[in-house]
Scaffold this motif. Structure first.
Motif, PDB file in Angstrom:
ATOM      1  N   GLU A 212      -7.971   6.203  -0.470  1.00 15.46           N
ATOM      2  CA  GLU A 212      -7.442   4.851  -0.595  1.00 15.46           C
ATOM      3  C   GLU A 212      -7.005   4.577  -2.028  1.00 15.46           C
ATOM      4  O   GLU A 212      -7.637   5.035  -2.980  1.00 15.46           O
ATOM      5  CB  GLU A 212      -8.496   3.826  -0.179  1.00 15.46           C
ATOM      6  N   SER A 213      -5.923   3.848  -2.140  1.00  9.06           N
ATOM      7  CA  SER A 213      -5.429   3.454  -3.445  1.00  9.06           C
ATOM      8  C   SER A 213      -5.961   2.065  -3.776  1.00  9.06           C
ATOM      9  O   SER A 213      -5.889   1.152  -2.956  1.00  9.06           O
ATOM     10  CB  SER A 213      -3.896   3.436  -3.448  1.00  9.06           C
TER      11      SER A 213
ATOM     12  N   ALA B  48      -9.057  -2.228  -2.201  1.00 10.36           N
ATOM     13  CA  ALA B  48      -8.145  -1.172  -1.793  1.00 10.36           C
ATOM     14  C   ALA B  48      -6.781  -1.757  -1.460  1.00 10.36           C
ATOM     15  O   ALA B  48      -6.645  -2.928  -1.095  1.00 10.36           O
ATOM     16  CB  ALA B  48      -8.693  -0.431  -0.574  1.00 10.36           C
TER      17      ALA B  48
ATOM     18  N   PRO C 264      -4.306  -1.254   1.279  1.00 14.27           N
ATOM     19  CA  PRO C 264      -4.333  -0.587   2.589  1.00 14.27           C
ATOM     20  C   PRO C 264      -3.034   0.065   3.005  1.00 14.27           C
ATOM     21  O   PRO C 264      -3.034   0.901   3.907  1.00 14.27           O
ATOM     22  CB  PRO C 264      -4.712  -1.724   3.544  1.00 14.27           C
TER      23      PRO C 264
END
Length: 217
Positions: A45-46, A54, A56
């Motif tokens: 996740e970024s 996060a 999404p």
């Protein structure tokens, strides 16, 4: 009994490749293909650094994939023909087990070299280079991996206590372009593996929203 029309048995296995020249150093075929292959993918996740928030709809990178399986080793068939299998008679499965164990650690020669460098006063010693390990599971799956764990259960022994039946368990982590870079042989193999998966995904039969009981999103 095998007939001229029987399909040729393809074995799964591991291949050791020189990471610089891409030359094959050793091929290790499983004696019996594993009955099951467990794969786990964990998405990256970024998010903002230092937070749990996060994003999404963004990928940080390729998924972290692990592969695990068990393989049986058995020397019974070789021991029935001792004249043709002198090594099995003398050592049982010990050579095969030792070969698999060697995938998880540096060689004695590498350790001696590092010790010699340390004794000579070198301040910085480069980590010991390992061959690139590939899991080959059919022509469509040639995957660069790292051996994360290996265990073996020796289940039967000959009179000299050499193992003659054993079960080996492998835990592998797939190496990606994040680990290997795009320019390396391993990176190219990972990209080929990823593209093969994408091509397979494109062959999946599409379905409509009505299948899910909705008419629109």
């Amino acid at each position: 009994m095998s007939t001229p029309f029987s399909p040729r048995l393809i074995k799964g296995g591991l291949v050791l490749v020189d990471p610089d020249t891409a030359q094959v150093q050793r091929v290790i075929a499983l004696q019996y293909n594993a009955e099951s292959l467990r794969r786990e993918l964990k998405g990256q996740e970024s998010g903002e650094a230092g937070t749990d928030r996060a994003e999404p709809t963004r990928f940080k990178g390729v998924a972290l994939e692990t592969i695990s399986f068990e393989a049986d080793l058995d020397a019974t068939d070789q021991l029935e023909f001792p004249d043709q299998h002198a090594s099995a008679v003398a050592h049982g499965l010990a050579p095969q087990i030792a070969l698999l164990e060697s995938l998880s650690q540096p060689s004695s020669a590498q350790l001696r070299k590092v010790n010699s460098q340390a004794s000579s006063g070198m301040l910085e010693i480069a980590p010991m280079l390992a061959p690139l390990l590939l899991l080959v599971w059919g022509a469509g799956r040639v995957i660069p991996v790292k051996l994360a764990s290996f265990s073996v259960t020796e289940q039967a022994f000959d009179p000299a206590l050499n193992p003659i039946h054993a079960k080996a368990s492998f835990g592998l982590r797939v190496l990606t372009v994040d680990d290997l870079g795009f320019a390396s042989k391993g990176g190219a193999l990972f990209m080929s593996h990823l593209q093969n998966r994408e091509q397979l995904a494109a062959k999946a039969q599409p379905v409509s929203l009505a299948t899910l009981g909705v008419t629109g999103i």
